[in-house]
Design a protein around this motif. Structure first.
Motif, mmCIF file in Angstrom:
data_model
loop_
_atom_site.group_PDB
_atom_site.id
_atom_site.type_symbol
_atom_site.label_atom_id
_atom_site.label_comp_id
_atom_site.label_asym_id
_atom_site.label_seq_id
_atom_site.Cartn_x
_atom_site.Cartn_y
_atom_site.Cartn_z
ATOM 1 N N PHE A 28 -11.137 14.773 14.735
ATOM 2 C CA PHE A 28 -11.014 13.430 14.891
ATOM 3 C C PHE A 28 -9.734 13.032 14.518
ATOM 4 C CE2 PHE A 28 -11.409 9.404 12.251
ATOM 5 C CZ PHE A 28 -11.813 8.710 13.207
ATOM 6 N N ILE A 29 -9.153 13.532 13.250
ATOM 7 C CA ILE A 29 -7.753 13.089 12.929
ATOM 8 C C ILE A 29 -6.650 13.321 13.805
ATOM 9 C CG2 ILE A 29 -6.027 13.250 11.105
ATOM 10 C CD1 ILE A 29 -8.449 13.728 9.268
ATOM 11 N N TRP A 30 -6.858 14.507 14.439
ATOM 12 C CA TRP A 30 -6.003 15.033 15.343
ATOM 13 C C TRP A 30 -5.870 14.149 16.682
ATOM 14 C CZ3 TRP A 30 -7.401 16.724 20.441
ATOM 15 C CH2 TRP A 30 -6.498 17.023 21.221
ATOM 16 N N ARG A 31 -7.085 13.831 17.024
ATOM 17 C CA ARG A 31 -7.208 12.705 18.113
ATOM 18 C C ARG A 31 -6.768 11.290 17.872
ATOM 19 N NH1 ARG A 31 -8.270 13.346 23.644
ATOM 20 N NH2 ARG A 31 -9.762 11.682 24.516
ATOM 21 N N GLN A 32 -6.987 10.900 16.745
ATOM 22 C CA GLN A 32 -6.434 9.571 16.444
ATOM 23 C C GLN A 32 -4.852 9.601 16.440
ATOM 24 O OE1 GLN A 32 -8.778 7.081 16.750
ATOM 25 N NE2 GLN A 32 -9.746 9.159 17.150
ATOM 26 N N LEU A 33 -4.328 10.386 16.159
ATOM 27 C CA LEU A 33 -2.995 10.882 15.867
ATOM 28 C C LEU A 33 -2.156 10.905 17.098
ATOM 29 C CD1 LEU A 33 -2.532 12.858 12.703
ATOM 30 C CD2 LEU A 33 -2.032 10.443 12.938
ATOM 31 N N THR A 34 -3.009 11.355 18.368
ATOM 32 C CA THR A 34 -2.352 11.729 19.763
ATOM 33 C C THR A 34 -2.872 10.886 20.561
ATOM 34 O OG1 THR A 34 -4.167 13.370 19.858
ATOM 35 C CG2 THR A 34 -1.931 14.097 18.647
ATOM 36 N N TYR A 35 -3.869 10.194 20.600
ATOM 37 C CA TYR A 35 -4.305 9.410 21.694
ATOM 38 C C TYR A 35 -3.745 8.182 21.765
ATOM 39 C CZ TYR A 35 -7.686 7.557 25.134
ATOM 40 O OH TYR A 35 -8.563 7.101 26.527
ATOM 41 N N ARG A 36 -3.416 7.377 23.004
ATOM 42 C CA ARG A 36 -2.691 6.486 23.009
ATOM 43 C C ARG A 36 -3.325 5.213 22.659
ATOM 44 N NH1 ARG A 36 -4.728 3.372 27.273
ATOM 45 N NH2 ARG A 36 -6.017 4.405 28.927
ATOM 46 N N GLN A 37 -4.549 5.220 22.590
ATOM 47 C CA GLN A 37 -5.459 3.872 22.286
ATOM 48 C C GLN A 37 -6.396 4.467 21.197
ATOM 49 O OE1 GLN A 37 -6.308 1.021 25.329
ATOM 50 N NE2 GLN A 37 -8.434 1.303 24.718
ATOM 51 N N PRO A 38 -6.125 4.960 19.971
ATOM 52 C CA PRO A 38 -7.062 5.459 18.942
ATOM 53 C C PRO A 38 -8.188 4.492 18.622
ATOM 54 C CG PRO A 38 -5.015 4.732 17.914
ATOM 55 C CD PRO A 38 -4.856 4.690 19.416
ATOM 56 N N ILE A 39 -9.404 4.948 18.537
ATOM 57 C CA ILE A 39 -10.743 4.271 18.224
ATOM 58 C C ILE A 39 -10.389 3.653 16.805
ATOM 59 C CG2 ILE A 39 -12.107 5.826 17.188
ATOM 60 C CD1 ILE A 39 -13.173 3.504 19.819
ATOM 61 N N VAL A 40 -9.729 4.475 15.833
ATOM 62 C CA VAL A 40 -9.463 4.028 14.436
ATOM 63 C C VAL A 40 -7.990 4.432 14.215
ATOM 64 C CG1 VAL A 40 -9.893 4.383 12.002
ATOM 65 C CG2 VAL A 40 -11.687 4.454 13.527
ATOM 66 N N SER A 41 -7.084 3.277 13.884
ATOM 67 C CA SER A 41 -5.954 3.308 13.892
ATOM 68 C C SER A 41 -5.668 4.100 12.385
ATOM 69 C CB SER A 41 -5.036 2.095 14.049
ATOM 70 O OG SER A 41 -3.661 2.411 13.665
ATOM 71 N N LEU A 42 -4.893 5.062 12.078
ATOM 72 C CA LEU A 42 -4.349 5.700 10.866
ATOM 73 C C LEU A 42 -3.087 5.283 10.547
ATOM 74 C CD1 LEU A 42 -5.923 9.192 11.542
ATOM 75 C CD2 LEU A 42 -7.014 7.291 10.508
ATOM 76 N N LYS A 43 -2.589 4.468 11.272
ATOM 77 C CA LYS A 43 -1.026 4.116 10.962
ATOM 78 C C LYS A 43 -1.142 3.449 9.531
ATOM 79 C CE LYS A 43 0.728 2.998 15.477
ATOM 80 N NZ LYS A 43 1.302 1.941 16.580
ATOM 81 N N PRO A 44 -1.878 2.721 8.633
ATOM 82 C CA PRO A 44 -1.830 2.238 7.368
ATOM 83 C C PRO A 44 -1.535 3.391 6.652
ATOM 84 C CG PRO A 44 -3.426 0.980 8.629
ATOM 85 C CD PRO A 44 -3.438 2.307 9.590
ATOM 86 N N PHE A 45 -1.750 4.467 6.673
ATOM 87 C CA PHE A 45 -1.552 5.489 5.831
ATOM 88 C C PHE A 45 -0.051 5.995 5.711
ATOM 89 C CE2 PHE A 45 -6.223 6.377 6.700
ATOM 90 C CZ PHE A 45 -6.745 6.410 5.270
ATOM 91 N N GLN A 46 0.492 5.303 6.821
ATOM 92 C CA GLN A 46 2.206 5.556 6.637
ATOM 93 C C GLN A 46 2.441 4.936 5.301
ATOM 94 O OE1 GLN A 46 3.563 4.362 10.458
ATOM 95 N NE2 GLN A 46 2.750 6.386 11.025
ATOM 96 N N ASP A 47 2.094 3.729 4.890
ATOM 97 C CA ASP A 47 2.304 2.900 3.864
ATOM 98 C C ASP A 47 1.880 3.574 2.654
ATOM 99 O OD1 ASP A 47 3.397 -0.181 3.211
ATOM 100 O OD2 ASP A 47 1.510 0.612 1.779
ATOM 101 N N ARG A 48 2.871 3.663 1.507
ATOM 102 C CA ARG A 48 2.595 4.416 0.006
ATOM 103 C C ARG A 48 1.382 3.640 -0.442
ATOM 104 N NH1 ARG A 48 7.010 5.469 -4.478
ATOM 105 N NH2 ARG A 48 5.637 6.343 -6.008
ATOM 106 N N ASN A 49 1.635 2.304 -0.487
ATOM 107 C CA ASN A 49 0.622 1.349 -1.392
ATOM 108 C C ASN A 49 -0.592 1.351 -0.855
ATOM 109 O OD1 ASN A 49 2.619 0.617 -3.243
ATOM 110 N ND2 ASN A 49 2.574 -1.408 -2.544
#
Length: 543
Positions: A273-294
């Motif tokens: 699931f994590i791999w899919r969300q990081l590679t799919y063009r339109q993820p069902i759950v965006s994991l981008k917020p984890f790029q933010d340290r806070n």
């Protein structure tokens, strides 16, 4: 709020162009805050009912069990299936609101919540109740994360803190008063009203949100290219993980084949699931917020706050019921102290969090929660209402401060465009953290009680002089009462007394675990970076 303001998180509402005319903007260009608060208030009521229903059945399970003819093993599913369904839908809600808009999703969820509540209240068998509770959990979970996302995107900075306090109050207060309300409601009417009570509240939510909740517009194009594979792996991952957490301690963890294979399934599908969300063009759950340290730190702290919140709500009633033999009403009255502390402190907490660096509030809140829960480490079998009052008041105030500060920290450096995804993840980890905390507490209480019982039994051996004297004294007492087998009765009484003492020591270990978790979260607060503060807004651009 304009598109420019959404794209630039540092651009304050005061400097943004005037808000476009819409449902909450008058002809003169002024924001109609009355309509905004009515719409947001409707969402708050929905979140309160959805969160309340997690624990409202806790003190009435025996009545429900008798009413639908369920076994002791089956009745636990009334709570478990609701949480499983919630955990699945919460992260998906961000995608649904982005696709259809917040208002349609919320009104549909509220309508579904009413219907499924009625069906659950009319259940005549455990099979029917499990199905209807699962559907109720799905509709309830859809109402939970949208409230925090709306609070952080609709309100300008000077109103955002109080909106955040309102959300925090509901998240903490609803599970705390759930068993109290449920117990009194069942005694006054019957257990079916635990679910029927949702009807008027749900209708109010539908009216307020349907009329005043036009906060955003959906993007129908997201309906094309939905990541069905990602949705499938997420569902299997979350269901497997939650089941293992909920049922693992009762089944002996990996000694049970189902728990073992579901753990393997959860690990595999989680990675996929994590791999899919990081590679799919339109993820069902965006994991981008984890790029933010806070956000990552806030994510972990919300997990701990979930453990403290749900763990405290779990361990206190258990102690009062098992050790002190309190009735459901007496347990509810004792637990009310924590809810009152949270409710009365909410206005003060809002001002304090707003005036100081959120890191200070975070560390102070978790430190207070750790101290309050830590008072229970020295719990004795004689503890009752007044002994637990100080513990609950300090813990309640600390958890309130910590949870609001953790929520604020999570999104303090995130762009507004990520708020919906961040809200779903924060609410998800709070529920999962609570489930993990309950599983660990259950294991601690079981294992440590056995350890303490072994130690106490060894020290109170019949071969020892102390053991012989105590047994002789108890035997004399039983003889005086005219029992047929005074020595047997004395041995039984001594065994029960030893087990009670061992159980009390086990509860002390449970309080120690909760206090340690809060202390670790307080230390994590020092790793956060200051959030970007917005200047006060000037009036109309908040929406």
């Amino acid at each position: 709020m304009t598109d420019a303001a959404l794209d630039d998180p540092q651009k304050s509402p005061a400097s943004a162009p005037p808000a476009p005319a819409g449902a909450h903007v008058t002809a003169s260009g002024e924001v109609d805050w009355v309509k905004i608060f009515l719409g947001f208030g409707g969402m708050v009521v929905g979140q309160f009912m959805a969160t309340l229903d997690i624990q409202i059945v806790a003190s009435s399970l025996s009545q429900i069990q008798a009413g639908i003819g369920a076994s002791a093993d089956e009745i636990s599913w009334v709570q478990t299936i609701y949480l499983l369904a919630e955990v699945v839908i919460i992260p998906l809600t961000a995608y649904l609101t982005k696709m259809w808009g917040t208002r349609p999703v919320y009104v549909f969820a509220a309508a579904g919540f009413i219907v499924t509540s009625i069906l659950t209240g009319l259940s005549t068998s455990i099979e029917m109740m499990i199905v209807t509770r699962a559907l109720q959990g799905l509709t309830a979970g859809a109402m939970i994360p949208a409230v925090f996302a709306t609070a952080m995107t609709v309100f300008p900075p000077e109103k955002r803190v109080m909106a955040n306090v309102t959300v925090g109050l509901i998240v903490t207060l609803a599970p705390t008063i759930g068993p109290t309300l449920g117990g009194h409601l069942t005694e006054a009417l019957n257990w079916r009203w635990l679910f029927f009570i949702n009807i008027p509240a749900g209708l109010l939510v539908m009216f307020l949100v349907g009329r005043y909740g036009d906060f955003d517009k959906g993007d129908p194009s997201l309906a094309k290219g939905i990541d069905w594979f990602g949705l499938f792996t997420m569902t299997v991952f979350l269901l497997s993980m939650q089941y293992v957490i909920e049922e693992g301690s009762g089944e002996g963890w990996f000694d049970d084949d189902l728990i073992l294979w579901l753990t393997v399934t959860a690990v595999i599908t989680g990675v996929v699931f994590i791999w899919r969300q990081l590679t799919y063009r339109q993820p069902i759950v965006s994991l981008k917020p984890f790029q933010d340290r806070n956000f990552t730190l806030g994510f972990l702290m919300n997990a701990v706050s979930g453990m403290s919140l749900f763990g405290g709500t779990f361990i206190l009633p258990l102690f009062l019921g098992q050790i002190r033999q309190y009735s459901a009403a007496e347990v509810g009255t004792t637990m009310l102290v924590s809810g009152l502390a949270m409710f009365l402190s909410a206005p003060v907490v809002g001002r304090v969090v707003r005036l100081m660096d959120p890191r200070i509030s975070l560390v102070a809140g978790f430190a207070l929660a750790a101290y309050g829960v830590g008072l229970g480490v020295r719990v004795t079998a004689e503890w009752g209402f007044w002994e637990f009052a100080a513990l609950q008041a300090i813990r309640g105030f600390g958890v309130m401060v910590a949870m609001i500060a953790a929520q604020a920290l999570s999104v303090s450096t995130l762009p507004v465009s990520m708020m919906k995804d961040a809200s779903g993840l924060v609410n998800l980890v709070r529920n999962v953290g609570g489930a993990i905390g309950l599983a660990i507490l259950t294991t601690i209480l079981t294992d440590q009680t056995a350890v303490h019982l072994s130690e106490l039994s060894a020290g109170m051996s019949i071969a020892s002089l102390q053991g012989q004297e105590m047994l002789a004294g108890m035997t004399s007492m039983m003889e005086a009462q005219g029992l047929a087998n005074p020595e047997g009765a004395a041995r039984k009484f001594l065994g029960m007394a030893l087990y009670r003492d061992a159980a009390v020591l086990g509860f002390g270990d449970g309080f120690y675990f909760l206090a340690l978790g809060c202390a670790v979260a307080a230390l994590l607060g020092f790793l956060a970076t200051p959030g970007k503060s917005d200047p006060p807004s000037g009036g109309g651009g908040g929406h």
